[in-house]
Design an enzyme around this catalytic site. Structure first.
Site, short mmCIF file in Angstrom:
data_model
loop_
_atom_site.label_atom_id
_atom_site.label_comp_id
_atom_site.label_asym_id
_atom_site.label_seq_id
_atom_site.Cartn_x
_atom_site.Cartn_y
_atom_site.Cartn_z
N CYS A 1 -50.63 70.22 130.02
CA CYS A 1 -50.73 71.33 130.98
C CYS A 1 -50.68 72.67 130.25
O CYS A 1 -49.81 72.92 129.44
CB CYS A 1 -49.56 71.34 131.96
SG CYS A 1 -49.41 69.89 132.95
N CYS B 1 -51.59 84.20 133.58
CA CYS B 1 -50.18 83.79 133.58
C CYS B 1 -49.66 83.90 132.14
O CYS B 1 -50.35 83.54 131.19
CB CYS B 1 -50.02 82.37 134.11
SG CYS B 1 -50.53 82.23 135.84
N GLU C 1 -62.81 71.86 129.79
CA GLU C 1 -62.16 70.62 129.40
C GLU C 1 -61.59 69.89 130.60
O GLU C 1 -61.26 70.50 131.62
CB GLU C 1 -61.06 70.92 128.39
CG GLU C 1 -61.65 71.32 127.05
CD GLU C 1 -60.63 71.74 126.00
OE1 GLU C 1 -60.99 71.71 124.82
OE2 GLU C 1 -59.48 72.08 126.35
N CYS D 1 -57.80 65.04 135.33
CA CYS D 1 -57.50 66.44 135.59
C CYS D 1 -58.76 67.24 135.26
O CYS D 1 -59.25 67.20 134.13
CB CYS D 1 -56.34 66.84 134.67
SG CYS D 1 -55.94 68.58 134.71
N1 SAH Z 1 -54.69 77.82 138.42
C1 SAH Z 1 -54.14 76.65 139.06
C2 SAH Z 1 -54.61 75.37 138.40
C3 SAH Z 1 -54.11 75.13 136.99
S1 SAH Z 1 -52.85 73.96 137.04
C4 SAH Z 1 -52.64 76.75 139.08
O1 SAH Z 1 -52.08 77.63 138.44
O2 SAH Z 1 -52.00 75.96 139.77
C5 SAH Z 1 -52.15 74.08 135.46
C6 SAH Z 1 -50.66 73.92 135.52
O3 SAH Z 1 -50.14 73.96 134.19
C7 SAH Z 1 -50.00 75.05 136.29
O4 SAH Z 1 -49.01 74.54 137.13
C8 SAH Z 1 -49.34 75.88 135.19
O5 SAH Z 1 -48.20 76.51 135.66
C9 SAH Z 1 -49.04 74.84 134.15
N2 SAH Z 1 -48.93 75.36 132.78
C10 SAH Z 1 -49.61 76.38 132.24
N3 SAH Z 1 -49.27 76.55 130.94
C11 SAH Z 1 -48.34 75.61 130.66
C12 SAH Z 1 -47.63 75.25 129.47
N4 SAH Z 1 -47.84 75.87 128.33
N5 SAH Z 1 -46.76 74.23 129.56
C13 SAH Z 1 -46.59 73.55 130.72
N6 SAH Z 1 -47.27 73.81 131.84
C14 SAH Z 1 -48.12 74.84 131.82
#
Ligand code: SAH
Length: 343
Positions: free
Chosen positions: A333, A116, A92, A105
């Site tokens: 995000c 994570c 996506e 994005c």
């Molecule tokens: N793997 C890379 C690229 C993904 S960026 C990285 O981790 O930087 C995606 C962003 O969304 C990351 O900063 C992550 O911390 C954030 N993210 C993940 N799950 C989220 C959520 N449920 N709510 C808000 N931000 C989130």
């Protein structure tokens, strides 16, 4: 033909090299690049200033990666796209219109290996790396098939870009090619969960903006939220960032996901300020986007997010609170699963 090359995987130089043995001049490669990235054609037959025989040759040697198959429109104008890949997997991307810019994005992998503890993509697990053409097609199909303007690209969709580094680097070369999309390097941001030994080599080769997802401000907390910290811990990360020479006025961007009663305390904010000491930093606070995969995690009240911001600002760290957008279509995000968690 089974060994056709995806033409979107080639930089202009590579396309020239590939055409040479076919007896075609380098000028033809430039024309083809214009068709692909200026006019956004979806077939070789549309390349009308090429001879019929060359078009037939292209058809034999190359294929065009299929475009986006689904669009989900949010009530706030955000658009989420699902690109179906040839092996039936999907990724996506998210288009975020703003007054001064339109950001796309995009994804670098199908799923993600980093697991994570708050991210829906992590829940999918790692399915595979994206190929260069699949990364390039994300941008091309939003611009040309859905006709949306894109001024900025962020690798903040599914996956960890630094674990698919060669493909990401090559896709960036395609994005910045003056004869093609001609994007500026500073309009591209790559976000990493902190693959420490890859940050410096990546930056040296790509010259784009770099964002680092932090979320935990101590090793204990970051080990829990982002297990990659068990391999590359906060001290390693911070000292590497302090060592990397960057131009005056430039910064590293940091993303901090704030979760209610988990990591949103003022004490945590002060810890974070300490971690960032000596690093040219700009922080983006992301109030948690709730989802069905982690029902125990909640978004903190706005006052709490602001108090966190105030503490960082008092420590002279420029800090913005990111708007939560596209949640109604699971485009925010950390909400991208591309259908891999359904059924
Ligand atoms: N793997 C890379 C690229 C993904 S960026 C990285 O981790 O930087 C995606 C962003 O969304 C990351 O900063 C992550 O911390 C954030 N993210 C993940 N799950 C989220 C959520 N449920 N709510 C808000 N931000 C989130």
């Amino acid at each position: 033909m089974t060994n056709q090359i995806p033409i979107l995987s080639l930089t202009l130089e590579e396309l020239k090299e590939t055409l040479k043995p076919m007896g075609e001049s380098t000028y033809r490669a430039e024309q083809i690049y214009e068709w692909l990235y200026r006019h956004g054609v979806s077939s070789f037959s549309e390349m009308t200033n090429l001879s019929e025989s060359l078009r037939a040759k292209l058809q034999d040697h190359f294929f065009l990666t299929p475009p986006v198959c689904e669009v989900f429109e949010s009530s706030d104008g955000t658009r989420k796209y699902r690109l179906k890949l040839q092996d039936e997997k999907s990724v996506e991307m998210v288009w975020l219109p703003e007054e001064s810019r339109n950001t796309l994005c995009i994804s670098s992998q199908v799923g993600c290996a980093l697991a994570c503890a708050f991210c829906v993509t992590g829940k999918v697990g790692f399915l595979r790396n994206l190929n260069v053409d699949e990364i390039v097609q994300q941008l091309r199909s939003v611009i040309f098939d859905d006709q949306r303007p894109v001024s900025n690209v962020v690798f903040m969709g599914m996956g960890e870009p630094l674990l698919n580094m060669e493909a990401v680097l090559k896709a960036i070369r395609v994005f910045i090619e003056p004869k093609g999309l001609a994007m500026g390097k500073r309009k591209i941001t790559v976000s990493t969960a902190g693959i420490v030994p890859k940050i410096r080599p990546f930056l040296e080769r790509a010259g784009v903006k770099m964002a680092i997802s932090l979320t935990g401000a101590s090793n204990a907390s970051r080990d829990h939220w982002m297990p990659i910290n068990q391999k590359y811990n906060l001290e390693d990360l911070a000292s590497e960032l302090r060592r990397i020479p960057i131009k005056k006025g430039r910064v590293f961007f940091f993303e901090v996901v704030l979760m209610k009663d988990e990591n949103d305390s003022e004490e945590e904010a002060r810890r974070l300020a300490k971690v960032l000491k000596g690093i040219p930093a700009r922080v983006n606070l992301i109030p948690y986007n709730e989802n069905g995969e982690f029902p125990h995690l909640k978004r903190p009240p706005m006052e709490r997010v602001q108090a966190f911001q105030d503490i960082l600002m008092k420590n002279k760290i420029r800090t913005l609170i990111r708007k939560n957008r596209g949640e109604d279509v699971m485009a925010a995000c950390g909400q991208l699963a591309a259908g891999h968690l359904e059924k």
